[in-house]
Scaffold this motif. Sequence first.
Motif, PDB file in Angstrom:
ATOM      1  N   MET A 145       0.839  -1.193   0.000  1.00  0.00           N
ATOM      2  CA  MET A 145       0.000   0.000   0.000  1.00  0.00           C
ATOM      3  C   MET A 145       0.878   1.248   0.000  1.00  0.00           C
ATOM      4  N   HIS A 146       0.569   2.166  -0.922  1.00  0.00           N
ATOM      5  CA  HIS A 146       1.248   3.460  -0.920  1.00  0.00           C
ATOM      6  C   HIS A 146       0.604   4.344   0.141  1.00  0.00           C
ATOM      7  N   LEU A 147       1.412   4.968   0.979  1.00  0.00           N
ATOM      8  CA  LEU A 147       0.892   5.671   2.144  1.00  0.00           C
ATOM      9  C   LEU A 147       0.593   7.146   1.902  1.00  0.00           C
ATOM     10  N   ARG A 148       1.217   7.730   0.895  1.00  0.00           N
ATOM     11  CA  ARG A 148       1.023   9.164   0.677  1.00  0.00           C
ATOM     12  C   ARG A 148      -0.444   9.451   0.345  1.00  0.00           C
ATOM     13  N   GLY A 149      -1.007  10.379   1.114  1.00  0.00           N
ATOM     14  CA  GLY A 149      -2.380  10.778   0.896  1.00  0.00           C
ATOM     15  C   GLY A 149      -3.415   9.887   1.557  1.00  0.00           C
ATOM     16  N   LYS A 150      -2.993   8.786   2.159  1.00  0.00           N
ATOM     17  CA  LYS A 150      -3.954   7.886   2.798  1.00  0.00           C
ATOM     18  C   LYS A 150      -4.575   8.563   4.025  1.00  0.00           C
ATOM     19  N   ARG A 151      -5.851   8.281   4.226  1.00  0.00           N
ATOM     20  CA  ARG A 151      -6.627   8.872   5.319  1.00  0.00           C
ATOM     21  C   ARG A 151      -6.721   7.849   6.452  1.00  0.00           C
ATOM     22  N   VAL A 152      -6.192   8.233   7.625  1.00  0.00           N
ATOM     23  CA  VAL A 152      -5.963   7.271   8.700  1.00  0.00           C
ATOM     24  C   VAL A 152      -6.628   7.719   9.993  1.00  0.00           C
ATOM     25  N   LEU A 153      -7.303   6.793  10.652  1.00  0.00           N
ATOM     26  CA  LEU A 153      -7.841   7.013  11.993  1.00  0.00           C
ATOM     27  C   LEU A 153      -7.108   6.096  12.962  1.00  0.00           C
ATOM     28  N   ILE A 154      -6.537   6.676  14.020  1.00  0.00           N
ATOM     29  CA  ILE A 154      -5.796   5.916  15.031  1.00  0.00           C
ATOM     30  C   ILE A 154      -6.441   6.151  16.377  1.00  0.00           C
ATOM     31  N   THR A 155      -6.970   5.108  16.992  1.00  0.00           N
ATOM     32  CA  THR A 155      -7.530   5.250  18.338  1.00  0.00           C
ATOM     33  C   THR A 155      -6.395   5.173  19.360  1.00  0.00           C
ATOM     34  N   GLY A 156      -6.570   5.896  20.461  1.00  0.00           N
ATOM     35  CA  GLY A 156      -5.510   5.924  21.467  1.00  0.00           C
ATOM     36  C   GLY A 156      -4.228   6.518  20.919  1.00  0.00           C
ATOM     37  N   GLY A 157      -4.349   7.608  20.194  1.00  0.00           N
ATOM     38  CA  GLY A 157      -3.192   8.169  19.501  1.00  0.00           C
ATOM     39  C   GLY A 157      -2.480   9.290  20.218  1.00  0.00           C
ATOM     40  N   SER A 158      -2.831   9.550  21.484  1.00  0.00           N
ATOM     41  CA  SER A 158      -2.210  10.679  22.169  1.00  0.00           C
ATOM     42  C   SER A 158      -0.852  10.348  22.768  1.00  0.00           C
ATOM     43  N   SER A 159      -0.512   9.055  22.870  1.00  0.00           N
ATOM     44  CA  SER A 159       0.776   8.671  23.448  1.00  0.00           C
ATOM     45  C   SER A 159       1.122   7.254  23.005  1.00  0.00           C
TER      46      SER A 159
END
Length: 267
Positions: free
Chosen positions: A1-15
């Motif tokens: 998968m090419h990552l440039r421009g991909k739209r990502v949601l990360i839970t627990g992403g503050s640390s």
Amino acid sequence: MHLRGKRVLITGGSSGIGFGVARALLRAGARVVVTGRRADRLDAAVDALRPDGDVTAVVADVGTDDGRKRTLANAIDALGGLDILVNNAGGVRAGRLEQVEADDLRAMLEIDLVAPILLTRDAMPALRASGEAMIVNISSVIALVGIPFYATYAAAKAGLAQFSEALRRELNGEGIHVLTVYPAGTDTPMMQTNEAGADLGFGREPVEDVAAAIVAGIAEDALSVVRGQESRAEMLRLNRDDPAAVDARFFGIKHELETAVRGHRAL
């Protein structure tokens, strides 16, 4: 998968691992939304991440129905869609089973297993619309080798791993890949109350190394990413071939391990 421009949601992403993955993905050209329960920590995380790229925060508890709904709605609105969902938010409470409060047991099951399943289900329409999507589930090596005094955490993380494997096969050929990640001990805030060291099987990897391996796994469409040093790999092999030997190894350190981890709580 090419990552440039991909739209990502990360839970627990503050640390911790979530923050590290967010930074690595931003530097690879992805656009990222991070979630967490505490606004102050999220604000600090976004301030730290913003020099690396396009990042937005959503304050929400993905362990609740309302929190999941708001997380997805705000993330999709900010990103204009969704290509990668990283189920990273998690919690732990170590100790003898009969000494852990029922509320803590339920909390682990809710945040480590139920929440990622329900969030993934609710995200499916957006992921299907992507055309090239991925679900990344952050399990644990404890899902592969059960460690004393982590029985419920192991159950939740093993459940998440099997959910990942089954879902990967369910979605095969439909434009959505599923990657399962098995971190070992990692130097994160979640581990601060764990006093076990490498001699008890709890070495600490730098977050940056774990995050880099996860992002490489995403780019390579890997099936899994398993972390830990050679000693961990050797225990995985031994647990498969001679689990009684692993029982004996833990029996020899059981008292020391219980003392070291009984205060480990991050919920």
